[in-house]
Motif scaffolding. Structure first.
Motif, short mmCIF file in Angstrom:
data_model
loop_
_atom_site.label_atom_id
_atom_site.label_comp_id
_atom_site.label_asym_id
_atom_site.label_seq_id
_atom_site.Cartn_x
_atom_site.Cartn_y
_atom_site.Cartn_z
N ASP A 1 -63.33 -44.40 20.72
CA ASP A 1 -63.46 -43.03 21.18
C ASP A 1 -64.80 -42.47 20.73
OD1 ASP A 1 -63.18 -42.36 18.48
OD2 ASP A 1 -61.08 -41.75 18.69
N HIS A 2 -65.03 -41.18 20.96
CA HIS A 2 -66.34 -40.62 20.64
C HIS A 2 -66.60 -40.51 19.14
CE1 HIS A 2 -63.53 -37.18 20.90
NE2 HIS A 2 -64.22 -36.71 19.88
N ASP A 3 -65.54 -40.74 18.33
CA ASP A 3 -65.72 -40.78 16.88
C ASP A 3 -65.92 -42.21 16.37
OD1 ASP A 3 -65.51 -38.01 16.34
OD2 ASP A 3 -63.33 -38.12 16.58
N GLY A 4 -65.91 -43.18 17.30
CA GLY A 4 -66.10 -44.57 16.90
C GLY A 4 -64.83 -45.27 16.48
N VAL A 5 -63.68 -44.68 16.76
CA VAL A 5 -62.39 -45.24 16.35
C VAL A 5 -61.75 -45.96 17.53
CG1 VAL A 5 -60.09 -44.73 15.44
CG2 VAL A 5 -62.08 -43.40 14.66
N GLY A 6 -61.35 -47.21 17.30
CA GLY A 6 -60.70 -47.99 18.34
C GLY A 6 -59.19 -47.91 18.26
N PRO A 7 -58.51 -48.27 19.33
CA PRO A 7 -57.04 -48.21 19.34
C PRO A 7 -56.44 -49.36 18.52
CG PRO A 7 -57.82 -49.18 21.37
CD PRO A 7 -59.05 -48.76 20.61
N ALA A 8 -55.20 -49.19 18.08
CA ALA A 8 -54.46 -50.28 17.46
C ALA A 8 -54.29 -51.38 18.49
CB ALA A 8 -53.12 -49.77 16.96
N PRO A 9 -54.18 -52.63 18.05
CA PRO A 9 -54.08 -53.75 19.01
C PRO A 9 -53.02 -53.55 20.09
CG PRO A 9 -54.39 -54.59 16.80
CD PRO A 9 -54.21 -53.11 16.66
N ASP A 10 -51.86 -53.02 19.71
CA ASP A 10 -50.79 -52.86 20.70
C ASP A 10 -51.02 -51.66 21.62
OD1 ASP A 10 -50.39 -51.01 18.68
OD2 ASP A 10 -48.20 -51.05 18.87
N GLN A 11 -52.06 -50.87 21.34
CA GLN A 11 -52.36 -49.69 22.15
C GLN A 11 -53.55 -49.90 23.08
OE1 GLN A 11 -50.54 -46.60 22.15
NE2 GLN A 11 -49.14 -48.07 21.20
N VAL A 12 -54.13 -51.11 23.07
CA VAL A 12 -55.32 -51.38 23.88
C VAL A 12 -55.06 -51.17 25.38
CG1 VAL A 12 -56.90 -53.20 24.64
CG2 VAL A 12 -56.47 -52.84 22.20
N PRO A 13 -53.97 -51.74 25.95
CA PRO A 13 -53.75 -51.52 27.39
C PRO A 13 -53.61 -50.04 27.75
CG PRO A 13 -52.42 -53.35 26.60
CD PRO A 13 -52.98 -52.68 25.39
N LEU A 14 -52.92 -49.27 26.87
CA LEU A 14 -52.76 -47.85 27.13
C LEU A 14 -54.11 -47.13 27.06
CD1 LEU A 14 -51.01 -45.36 27.63
CD2 LEU A 14 -50.61 -45.24 25.15
N ALA A 15 -54.93 -47.49 26.08
CA ALA A 15 -56.25 -46.87 25.94
C ALA A 15 -57.10 -47.16 27.17
CB ALA A 15 -56.94 -47.39 24.68
N LEU A 16 -57.00 -48.39 27.69
CA LEU A 16 -57.78 -48.73 28.88
C LEU A 16 -57.29 -47.96 30.10
CD1 LEU A 16 -60.09 -50.54 29.88
CD2 LEU A 16 -58.36 -52.22 30.54
N ARG A 17 -55.97 -47.79 30.22
CA ARG A 17 -55.43 -47.04 31.36
C ARG A 17 -55.89 -45.58 31.30
NH1 ARG A 17 -50.84 -50.24 30.47
NH2 ARG A 17 -49.73 -48.59 29.33
N ARG A 18 -55.90 -45.02 30.11
CA ARG A 18 -56.37 -43.64 29.97
C ARG A 18 -57.85 -43.53 30.32
NH1 ARG A 18 -53.31 -42.28 24.23
NH2 ARG A 18 -51.29 -41.64 25.14
N ALA A 19 -58.63 -44.50 29.88
CA ALA A 19 -60.05 -44.49 30.20
C ALA A 19 -60.26 -44.66 31.70
CB ALA A 19 -60.77 -45.61 29.44
N ARG A 20 -59.41 -45.49 32.32
CA ARG A 20 -59.53 -45.70 33.76
C ARG A 20 -59.21 -44.41 34.51
NH1 ARG A 20 -56.95 -50.55 34.36
NH2 ARG A 20 -59.00 -51.52 34.06
N SER A 21 -58.23 -43.67 34.03
CA SER A 21 -57.88 -42.39 34.65
C SER A 21 -59.07 -41.42 34.60
CB SER A 21 -56.68 -41.78 33.94
OG SER A 21 -56.37 -40.50 34.47
N THR A 22 -59.76 -41.39 33.46
CA THR A 22 -60.94 -40.54 33.32
C THR A 22 -62.03 -40.97 34.28
OG1 THR A 22 -60.48 -40.06 30.99
CG2 THR A 22 -62.76 -39.78 31.73
N ARG A 23 -62.28 -42.29 34.35
CA ARG A 23 -63.34 -42.80 35.24
C ARG A 23 -63.02 -42.51 36.70
NH1 ARG A 23 -63.11 -46.37 39.33
NH2 ARG A 23 -61.91 -47.85 38.05
N ILE A 24 -61.78 -42.70 37.10
CA ILE A 24 -61.39 -42.44 38.50
C ILE A 24 -61.58 -40.96 38.82
CG2 ILE A 24 -59.42 -42.34 40.07
CD1 ILE A 24 -58.42 -44.94 38.76
N SER A 25 -61.25 -40.10 37.87
CA SER A 25 -61.44 -38.66 38.07
C SER A 25 -62.92 -38.32 38.26
CB SER A 25 -60.87 -37.89 36.88
OG SER A 25 -61.17 -36.51 36.98
#
Length: 251
Positions: A196-220
């Protein structure tokens, strides 16, 4: 007393023309769409007369956010004032419901709060930071999605461990690096990409969710850009000739 014989006369100001003005405006981005106003077709006209330059801007609708409109107009004026040899700069926004307020504030160098006074609900720096973060999120998703396409066997769950050195040297990666710099993130080759903008990455099990959220932002972001381009072409027939294809987005 006359000047010493070895004293040199001041160097004349470097002349510039419309091409230099438009190149300077290439650095001005629509904060929401994260694209140069020159590519979007928002530059309506450029007039140069010696060191005097006048630029008129246009937007897809008359009711585009006043804060976005002011930011683009103000950034345009700053970019042009910085041109070597520019002695007088006028930037005006046409056909907007707040054109008179914005143009008066720009002419007086009143700043955002000085222009809108009690109507300025949010500091312009805060607004800029918000959209820089969105742009970084969208650029991260573009880079990682491109990597998945290039490496079909790469599991999505492993994207949390991808570092900048894993990305190709292309326009999409260069765009990501610019967005990282804008939010203050490092560009070291071993830096993690999915943060994220603070340099913090998601927990390993949260990576797919983080990517989906990022994809939603990009599509918007991309969807809004496509929509606004179309609105501009409808409002100003012929403006499509001033629009450039997006250079750094993946299809």
């Amino acid at each position: 007393m006359s000047a010493p014989a070895h004293a040199s006369a001041p160097a004349p100001a470097r002349a510039f023309g419309e091409a230099e003005v438009r190149r300077a405006l290439d650095a001005v981005l629509d904060p929401e769409l994260d694209e140069p106003i020159t590519d979007l077709g928002f530059v309506r006209s450029v007039a140069v007369d010696g060191g005097r330059v006048e630029v008129h801007l246009r937007l897809p609708t008359s009711f585009c956010s006043p804060s976005f409109a002011y930011l683009m107009a103000s950034d345009s004026k700053d970019a042009l004032v910085a041109l070597p040899g520019a002695s007088h700069v006028v930037v005006e926004l046409d056909d907007h419901h707040d054109s008179a307020i914005i143009n008066t504030g720009l002419a007086a160098d009143a700043g955002y709060r000085g222009t809108f006074r009690h109507e300025a609900e949010q500091d312009l720096d805060e607004l800029r930071a918000t959209f820089r973060r969105k742009a970084h999120t969208a650029a991260t998703e573009r880079a990682l999605t491109a990597l998945l396409r290039a490496r079909p066997g790469l599991p999505e769950t492993e994207l949390g461990g991808i570092r900048l050195w894993d990305l190709p040297d292309d326009a999409t990666t260069a765009a990501l690096l610019r967005r990282r710099a804008a939010v203050g993130l490092p560009d070291d080759a071993d830096a993690l990409v999915l943060v994220d903008h603070d340099g913090v990455g998601p927990a390993p099990d949260q990576v797919p969710l983080a990517l989906r959220r990022a994809r939603s932002t990009r599509i918007s972001v991309d969807g809004n850009a496509h929509f606004c381009r179309g609105l501009l072409r409808t409002r100003y027939p012929g403006s499509e000739n001033d629009q450039s294809p997006t250079k750094e987005h993946t299809p």
